[in-house]
Design a protein around this motif. Structure first.
Motif, PDB file in Angstrom:
ATOM      1  N   GLY A   1      97.081 -14.005 157.316  1.00  0.00           N
ATOM      2  CA  GLY A   1      96.676 -15.311 156.799  1.00  0.00           C
ATOM      3  C   GLY A   1      96.903 -15.514 155.320  1.00  0.00           C
ATOM      4  N   LYS A   2      97.538 -14.549 154.687  1.00  0.00           N
ATOM      5  CA  LYS A   2      97.780 -14.665 153.244  1.00  0.00           C
ATOM      6  C   LYS A   2      99.274 -14.630 152.945  1.00  0.00           C
ATOM      7  CE  LYS A   2      93.384 -12.722 151.701  1.00  0.00           C
ATOM      8  NZ  LYS A   2      92.726 -11.753 150.782  1.00  0.00           N
ATOM      9  N   GLU A   3      99.612 -15.074 151.746  1.00  0.00           N
ATOM     10  CA  GLU A   3     101.003 -15.025 151.327  1.00  0.00           C
ATOM     11  C   GLU A   3     101.400 -13.604 150.931  1.00  0.00           C
ATOM     12  OE1 GLU A   3     101.422 -19.586 149.567  1.00  0.00           O
ATOM     13  OE2 GLU A   3     101.579 -17.858 148.226  1.00  0.00           O
ATOM     14  N   ARG A   4     102.686 -13.359 150.993  1.00  0.00           N
ATOM     15  CA  ARG A   4     103.199 -12.061 150.565  1.00  0.00           C
ATOM     16  C   ARG A   4     103.015 -11.942 149.048  1.00  0.00           C
ATOM     17  NH1 ARG A   4     108.642  -9.929 153.328  1.00  0.00           N
ATOM     18  NH2 ARG A   4     107.341 -10.708 155.041  1.00  0.00           N
ATOM     19  N   GLU A   5     102.472 -10.805 148.608  1.00  0.00           N
ATOM     20  CA  GLU A   5     102.202 -10.628 147.193  1.00  0.00           C
ATOM     21  C   GLU A   5     102.884  -9.384 146.643  1.00  0.00           C
ATOM     22  OE1 GLU A   5      98.269  -9.779 145.813  1.00  0.00           O
ATOM     23  OE2 GLU A   5      97.889  -8.244 147.339  1.00  0.00           O
ATOM     24  N   PHE A   6     103.256  -9.475 145.381  1.00  0.00           N
ATOM     25  CA  PHE A   6     103.842  -8.359 144.656  1.00  0.00           C
ATOM     26  C   PHE A   6     102.802  -7.263 144.456  1.00  0.00           C
ATOM     27  CE2 PHE A   6     106.231  -6.066 141.578  1.00  0.00           C
ATOM     28  CZ  PHE A   6     105.352  -5.742 140.537  1.00  0.00           C
ATOM     29  N   VAL A   7     103.235  -6.013 144.623  1.00  0.00           N
ATOM     30  CA  VAL A   7     102.348  -4.875 144.414  1.00  0.00           C
ATOM     31  C   VAL A   7     102.835  -4.003 143.260  1.00  0.00           C
ATOM     32  CG1 VAL A   7     101.405  -2.760 145.432  1.00  0.00           C
ATOM     33  CG2 VAL A   7     101.629  -4.826 146.833  1.00  0.00           C
ATOM     34  N   ALA A   8     104.111  -3.611 143.318  1.00  0.00           N
ATOM     35  CA  ALA A   8     104.614  -2.681 142.299  1.00  0.00           C
ATOM     36  C   ALA A   8     106.133  -2.798 142.188  1.00  0.00           C
ATOM     37  CB  ALA A   8     104.229  -1.243 142.647  1.00  0.00           C
ATOM     38  N   HIS A   9     106.615  -2.423 141.007  1.00  0.00           N
ATOM     39  CA  HIS A   9     108.061  -2.443 140.733  1.00  0.00           C
ATOM     40  C   HIS A   9     108.432  -1.181 139.967  1.00  0.00           C
ATOM     41  CE1 HIS A   9     110.824  -2.928 137.266  1.00  0.00           C
ATOM     42  NE2 HIS A   9     111.655  -3.389 138.186  1.00  0.00           N
ATOM     43  N   ILE A  10     109.647  -0.723 140.201  1.00  0.00           N
ATOM     44  CA  ILE A  10     110.193   0.363 139.403  1.00  0.00           C
ATOM     45  C   ILE A  10     111.637   0.024 139.059  1.00  0.00           C
ATOM     46  CG2 ILE A  10     110.900   1.731 141.432  1.00  0.00           C
ATOM     47  CD1 ILE A  10     110.054   4.244 139.749  1.00  0.00           C
ATOM     48  N   SER A  11     111.994   0.271 137.819  1.00  0.00           N
ATOM     49  CA  SER A  11     113.336  -0.068 137.354  1.00  0.00           C
ATOM     50  C   SER A  11     114.391   0.838 137.990  1.00  0.00           C
ATOM     51  CB  SER A  11     113.392   0.065 135.831  1.00  0.00           C
ATOM     52  OG  SER A  11     113.145   1.417 135.447  1.00  0.00           O
ATOM     53  N   ARG A  12     115.644   0.501 137.765  1.00  0.00           N
ATOM     54  CA  ARG A  12     116.737   1.227 138.412  1.00  0.00           C
ATOM     55  C   ARG A  12     116.748   2.713 138.033  1.00  0.00           C
ATOM     56  NH1 ARG A  12     121.276  -3.094 136.760  1.00  0.00           N
ATOM     57  NH2 ARG A  12     119.773  -3.333 135.078  1.00  0.00           N
ATOM     58  N   SER A  13     116.415   2.993 136.798  1.00  0.00           N
ATOM     59  CA  SER A  13     116.387   4.390 136.362  1.00  0.00           C
ATOM     60  C   SER A  13     115.055   5.073 136.637  1.00  0.00           C
ATOM     61  CB  SER A  13     116.655   4.454 134.862  1.00  0.00           C
ATOM     62  OG  SER A  13     115.568   3.887 134.152  1.00  0.00           O
ATOM     63  N   GLY A  14     114.051   4.275 136.955  1.00  0.00           N
ATOM     64  CA  GLY A  14     112.704   4.808 137.125  1.00  0.00           C
ATOM     65  C   GLY A  14     111.919   4.867 135.839  1.00  0.00           C
ATOM     66  N   GLY A  15     112.498   4.360 134.774  1.00  0.00           N
ATOM     67  CA  GLY A  15     111.866   4.484 133.473  1.00  0.00           C
ATOM     68  C   GLY A  15     110.747   3.509 133.191  1.00  0.00           C
ATOM     69  N   SER A  16     110.681   2.432 133.958  1.00  0.00           N
ATOM     70  CA  SER A  16     109.594   1.476 133.752  1.00  0.00           C
ATOM     71  C   SER A  16     109.019   1.031 135.084  1.00  0.00           C
ATOM     72  CB  SER A  16     110.073   0.272 132.949  1.00  0.00           C
ATOM     73  OG  SER A  16     111.013  -0.468 133.674  1.00  0.00           O
ATOM     74  N   THR A  17     107.737   0.756 135.061  1.00  0.00           N
ATOM     75  CA  THR A  17     107.031   0.321 136.257  1.00  0.00           C
ATOM     76  C   THR A  17     106.081  -0.820 135.917  1.00  0.00           C
ATOM     77  OG1 THR A  17     105.291   1.985 135.907  1.00  0.00           O
ATOM     78  CG2 THR A  17     107.122   2.600 137.364  1.00  0.00           C
ATOM     79  N   TYR A  18     105.795  -1.645 136.902  1.00  0.00           N
ATOM     80  CA  TYR A  18     104.816  -2.718 136.775  1.00  0.00           C
ATOM     81  C   TYR A  18     103.967  -2.728 138.047  1.00  0.00           C
ATOM     82  CZ  TYR A  18     107.914  -4.492 133.118  1.00  0.00           C
ATOM     83  OH  TYR A  18     108.689  -4.617 131.996  1.00  0.00           O
ATOM     84  N   TYR A  19     102.705  -3.137 137.880  1.00  0.00           N
ATOM     85  CA  TYR A  19     101.783  -3.189 139.008  1.00  0.00           C
ATOM     86  C   TYR A  19     100.966  -4.475 138.948  1.00  0.00           C
ATOM     87  CZ  TYR A  19     102.703   1.842 139.210  1.00  0.00           C
ATOM     88  OH  TYR A  19     103.305   3.070 139.286  1.00  0.00           O
ATOM     89  N   VAL A  20     100.582  -4.946 140.111  1.00  0.00           N
ATOM     90  CA  VAL A  20      99.594  -6.015 140.156  1.00  0.00           C
ATOM     91  C   VAL A  20      98.261  -5.428 139.689  1.00  0.00           C
ATOM     92  CG1 VAL A  20      98.915  -5.607 142.558  1.00  0.00           C
ATOM     93  CG2 VAL A  20      98.721  -7.892 141.573  1.00  0.00           C
ATOM     94  N   ASP A  21      97.451  -6.229 139.036  1.00  0.00           N
ATOM     95  CA  ASP A  21      96.216  -5.719 138.440  1.00  0.00           C
ATOM     96  C   ASP A  21      95.307  -5.023 139.454  1.00  0.00           C
ATOM     97  OD1 ASP A  21      95.679  -8.377 135.966  1.00  0.00           O
ATOM     98  OD2 ASP A  21      96.956  -6.589 135.954  1.00  0.00           O
TER      99      ASP A  21
END
Length: 122
Positions: free
Chosen positions: A42-62
């Protein structure tokens, strides 16, 4: 083009841990930024985590910061999502996704896996 296959989803108790894996086909895996999204009923698809091509940077949902860790092994064409201290609200289908750059917007993603179910019981 890249094909993605997730695995590792299962039923786990609150406070437990799981590691999801996503195996990618093709020789260009390292050319893609990799993401994990999730979709609860019942919910929309949400972003959880990302990793860059080299693996050097990451982002997360709070909501997962400090509990989830994304990583990748370019030699094995695989991306992982280590999930600790799981909560019932983490229950969802988890999707692996590839895009040429960081994109928390699911409508812009180039390639999707089929998803793997994670259920966290209270």
């Amino acid at each position: 083009q890249v094909q993605l296959v997730e695995s590792g989803g299962e039923l786990v108790q609150a406070g437990g841990s799981l590691t999801l894996s996503c195996a990618a086909s093709g020789r260009t895996f390292s050319s893609y930024a990799m993401h994990w999204f999730r979709q609860a009923p019942g919910k929309e698809r949400e972003f959880v985590a990302h990793i860059s091509r080299s693996g050097g940077s990451t982002y997360y949902v709070d909501s997962v910061k400090g509990r989830f860790t994304i990583s990748r092994d370019n030699a094995k064409n695989t991306v992982f999502l280590q999930m600790n201290s799981l909560k019932p609200e983490d229950t969802a289908i988890y999707y692996c996704a590839a895009h040429t750059y960081y994109s928390p917007d699911p409508t812009r993603i180039d390639y999707w896996g089929q998803g793997t179910q994670v259920t966290v019981s209270s």
